[in-house]
Design a protein around this motif. Structure first.
Motif, PDB file in Angstrom:
ATOM      1  N   GLN A 134     -10.174  10.197  76.096  1.00 52.27           N
ATOM      2  CA  GLN A 134     -10.417  11.622  75.804  1.00 52.27           C
ATOM      3  C   GLN A 134     -11.842  12.030  76.165  1.00 52.27           C
ATOM      4  N   TYR A 135     -12.825  11.195  75.817  1.00 51.69           N
ATOM      5  CA  TYR A 135     -14.215  11.473  76.211  1.00 51.69           C
ATOM      6  C   TYR A 135     -14.276  11.648  77.735  1.00 51.69           C
ATOM      7  N   TYR A 136     -13.712  10.657  78.429  1.00 49.33           N
ATOM      8  CA  TYR A 136     -13.799  10.633  79.895  1.00 49.33           C
ATOM      9  C   TYR A 136     -13.117  11.857  80.510  1.00 49.33           C
ATOM     10  N   GLU A 137     -11.900  12.127  80.070  1.00 55.37           N
ATOM     11  CA  GLU A 137     -11.144  13.250  80.648  1.00 55.37           C
ATOM     12  C   GLU A 137     -11.829  14.582  80.364  1.00 55.37           C
ATOM     13  N   ALA A 138     -12.366  14.719  79.141  1.00 51.07           N
ATOM     14  CA  ALA A 138     -13.049  15.968  78.778  1.00 51.07           C
ATOM     15  C   ALA A 138     -14.244  16.192  79.697  1.00 51.07           C
ATOM     16  N   LEU A 139     -15.044  15.131  79.894  1.00 51.63           N
ATOM     17  CA  LEU A 139     -16.231  15.245  80.761  1.00 51.63           C
ATOM     18  C   LEU A 139     -15.834  15.501  82.209  1.00 51.63           C
ATOM     19  N   LYS A 140     -14.771  14.831  82.638  1.00 49.97           N
ATOM     20  CA  LYS A 140     -14.281  14.989  84.006  1.00 49.97           C
ATOM     21  C   LYS A 140     -13.842  16.447  84.245  1.00 49.97           C
ATOM     22  N   ARG A 141     -13.164  17.025  83.259  1.00 48.31           N
ATOM     23  CA  ARG A 141     -12.684  18.403  83.408  1.00 48.31           C
ATOM     24  C   ARG A 141     -13.835  19.404  83.413  1.00 48.31           C
ATOM     25  N   LEU A 142     -14.827  19.152  82.563  1.00 46.89           N
ATOM     26  CA  LEU A 142     -16.000  20.040  82.554  1.00 46.89           C
ATOM     27  C   LEU A 142     -16.685  19.981  83.925  1.00 46.89           C
ATOM     28  N   LYS A 143     -16.787  18.787  84.457  1.00 46.42           N
ATOM     29  CA  LYS A 143     -17.434  18.588  85.760  1.00 46.42           C
ATOM     30  C   LYS A 143     -16.621  19.281  86.854  1.00 46.42           C
ATOM     31  N   ALA A 144     -15.302  19.142  86.786  1.00 47.87           N
ATOM     32  CA  ALA A 144     -14.428  19.750  87.800  1.00 47.87           C
ATOM     33  C   ALA A 144     -14.543  21.269  87.784  1.00 47.87           C
ATOM     34  N   ARG A 145     -14.844  21.819  86.613  1.00 51.02           N
ATOM     35  CA  ARG A 145     -14.998  23.281  86.506  1.00 51.02           C
ATOM     36  C   ARG A 145     -16.438  23.716  86.799  1.00 51.02           C
ATOM     37  N   ASN A 146     -17.229  22.789  87.303  1.00 53.12           N
ATOM     38  CA  ASN A 146     -18.635  23.066  87.634  1.00 53.12           C
ATOM     39  C   ASN A 146     -19.449  23.565  86.455  1.00 53.12           C
ATOM     40  N   ILE A 147     -19.065  23.105  85.270  1.00 45.92           N
ATOM     41  CA  ILE A 147     -19.823  23.495  84.075  1.00 45.92           C
ATOM     42  C   ILE A 147     -20.978  22.513  83.907  1.00 45.92           C
ATOM     43  N   THR A 148     -22.192  23.057  83.944  1.00 46.56           N
ATOM     44  CA  THR A 148     -23.330  22.157  83.783  1.00 46.56           C
ATOM     45  C   THR A 148     -23.665  22.028  82.302  1.00 46.56           C
ATOM     46  N   LEU A 149     -24.111  20.868  81.928  1.00 44.57           N
ATOM     47  CA  LEU A 149     -24.526  20.618  80.548  1.00 44.57           C
ATOM     48  C   LEU A 149     -26.043  20.517  80.525  1.00 44.57           C
ATOM     49  N   LEU A 150     -26.612  20.993  79.432  1.00 45.19           N
ATOM     50  CA  LEU A 150     -28.057  20.986  79.301  1.00 45.19           C
ATOM     51  C   LEU A 150     -28.576  19.564  79.050  1.00 45.19           C
ATOM     52  N   ARG A 151     -27.890  18.869  78.161  1.00 48.10           N
ATOM     53  CA  ARG A 151     -28.334  17.532  77.755  1.00 48.10           C
ATOM     54  C   ARG A 151     -27.532  16.448  78.464  1.00 48.10           C
ATOM     55  N   ASP A 152     -28.156  15.282  78.617  1.00 47.28           N
ATOM     56  CA  ASP A 152     -27.420  14.132  79.150  1.00 47.28           C
ATOM     57  C   ASP A 152     -26.364  13.714  78.138  1.00 47.28           C
ATOM     58  N   VAL A 153     -25.238  13.249  78.662  1.00 51.01           N
ATOM     59  CA  VAL A 153     -24.195  12.689  77.809  1.00 51.01           C
ATOM     60  C   VAL A 153     -23.963  11.254  78.271  1.00 51.01           C
ATOM     61  N   TYR A 154     -23.935  10.327  77.317  1.00 49.44           N
ATOM     62  CA  TYR A 154     -23.668   8.921  77.651  1.00 49.44           C
ATOM     63  C   TYR A 154     -22.380   8.477  76.983  1.00 49.44           C
ATOM     64  N   MET A 155     -21.525   7.839  77.768  1.00 50.90           N
ATOM     65  CA  MET A 155     -20.405   7.111  77.165  1.00 50.90           C
ATOM     66  C   MET A 155     -20.883   5.673  77.000  1.00 50.90           C
ATOM     67  N   THR A 156     -20.806   5.141  75.786  1.00 51.34           N
ATOM     68  CA  THR A 156     -21.164   3.740  75.550  1.00 51.34           C
ATOM     69  C   THR A 156     -19.918   3.016  75.057  1.00 51.34           C
ATOM     70  N   LEU A 157     -19.638   1.846  75.617  1.00 52.49           N
ATOM     71  CA  LEU A 157     -18.426   1.098  75.262  1.00 52.49           C
ATOM     72  C   LEU A 157     -18.806  -0.279  74.742  1.00 52.49           C
TER      73      LEU A 157
END
Ligand SMILES: [Zn+2]
Length: 435
Positions: A134-157
């Protein structure tokens, strides 16, 4: 006849829907991730490679760290516009608890099987491979919609949440590599709930695992050694006092609010070892207790109490801590915490009712809070039977997909929080409840 045709149409429709889900790219990678058997102790290389491939597909910067051989930690960076602002860390764990196909699983636990009712089956479906996807897909979709984020987001596993995090979150939080992420807030796992609400964990109970070794006289199995000089006699005294505490705390738990398992201490005797032969009074008996401290308990006083009970139980009894967490602070879940406001608004925008909760168990988030970082535990699974660690762990596709949508909004809100609305010191969003 018309009824039968209608029935056939319904069957056809439902199989078309199931078919559609089978082609859904998020569903597919969720199934593939479940199919990688990451049971505690297994080689995690296939899971690491799976994530490196997905990250590479998105052109992302990745790192893999090992603090102990065999325990990889994967970090995937989704860059924002301003790295000087505190980042959002989306944490999850790769490992899952064991699952034996012969324990009554309807479909094999590492099949990721999608049934005709659009339910995905397998170990990790709730805990917590669903959330990582869900984290990955959400970020992927935001990116696909060219939505820029102000802050860095890290996925840690993480590699070992299920076995205590000694080779994962614990060394990671103390590392320079972690410091470099400049984390402001961590999201971690929550739980499913069979009502239309989703708990959000804002504090975890401290875990103490205690071994008590009772040493006594070893003699012939037919003799009457004075009971209090034997290992069994001494251990029996320890068990009686510790389980009396259990009774008291159990009474407390009956009156506890469902959102506050932090109001009582749980204690269970989970292992008993000892004895050499059927006809020898044993020289040593070992007991292992699992204790989860109420969040208000003072650790020093509680330990002193345990040691006093051990002293009263007899001589030559030793106490060893197999695990001893410090009490961890709570994250503010109110208007004083802008991250909470952003998070809860996102959830309600997507129709999720969130319930700030202290769970009976614990998650990796406690190590983050102890290190001074606010953290929320949230697995978007309302109206879902609780099957974490259970046989037939599964999740409906509908719930899984709704979870991606809510995470899109949550990540959007959190990663776009302006710097002037948040403190540069993340620990101001924490408070201690132990006395
Ligand atoms: Zn978990």
């Amino acid at each position: 006849m018309w009824l039968r045709s209608l029935f056939c149409v319904a069957i056809l429709l439902s199989s078309i829907v199931a078919q559609n889900y089978a082609n859904d790219s998020a569903v597919k990678i969720f199934q593939q991730y479940i199919q990688i058997n990451t049971t505690s102790g297994n080689d995690l290389t296939p899971a690491v490679n799976f994530w490196l491939k997905l990250a590479t597909e998105q052109g992302l910067y990745t790192n893999v760290y090992w603090f102990t051989d065999g325990y990889p930690i994967v970090v995937i960076k989704w860059p924002g516009l301003n790295s000087t602002l505190g980042s959002i860390m989306l944490n999850s764990h790769m490992d899952v608890v064991p699952a034996d196909e012969n324990d009554g699983w309807t479909y094999p636990p590492f099949s990721g099987y999608l049934d005709n009712n659009s339910v995905i089956w397998g170990r990790g479906a709730q805990d917590m491979k669903s959330v990582t996807i869900q984290y990955y897909e959400a970020l992927k979709r935001l990116k696909a919609r060219n939505i820029t984020l102000l802050r860095d987001v890290y996925m840690t596993l993480m590699p070992d949440e299920e076995t205590g995090a000694e080779n994962g979150m614990v060394p990671f939080v103390a590392s320079e590599e972690f410091k470099a992420l400049n984390v402001a807030l961590e999201l971690d796992e929550g739980t499913s709930y069979d009502l239309p609400v989703s708990p959000v964990f804002y504090q975890d109970k401290a875990v103490w695992q205690i071994r008590v070794d009772c040493h006594g006289v070893a003699t012939h199995g037919s003799s009457f050694a004075v009971l209090n000089t034997t290992a069994i006699g001494k251990c029996s005294n320890v068990i009686n006092t510790f389980l009396a505490l259990r009774d008291q705390e159990y009474e407390k738990s009956l009156g506890a609010d469902i959102t506050n398992s932090g109001s009582y201490t749980s204690i269970n005797l989970n292992k008993i070892n000892g004895g050499t032969a059927n006809n020898i009074v044993p020289q040593i008996i070992s007991l292992v207790f699992d204790v989860r401290l109420a969040t208000t308990v003072n650790e020093t006083l509680f330990e002193a109490q345990l040691r006093e009970w051990i002293r009263q139980a007899g001589d030559n009894i030793t106490l060893t801590f197999l695990q001893k967490d410090s009490q961890s602070p709570a994250t503010i879940v109110g208007a004083a915490n802008p991250y909470w406001t952003a998070f809860s608004k996102a959830a309600s925008t997507k129709g999720f009712i969130v319930l700030p909760t202290i769970p009976p168990g614990s998650t990796d988030a406690r190590f983050m809070r102890s290190a001074g970082f606010p953290a929320f535990g949230f697995s978007p699974m309302p109206n879902t039977e609780l099957l974490l660690h259970a046989v037939n762990e599964r999740l409906s596709v509908k719930t899984f997909l709704a979870g991606i949508e809510v995470y899109e909004q949550i990540i959007y809100n959190l990663a776009n929080l302006p710097g002037e609305e948040t403190s540069v010191d993340p620990s101001v969003y924490l408070y201690y409840t132990s006395q």
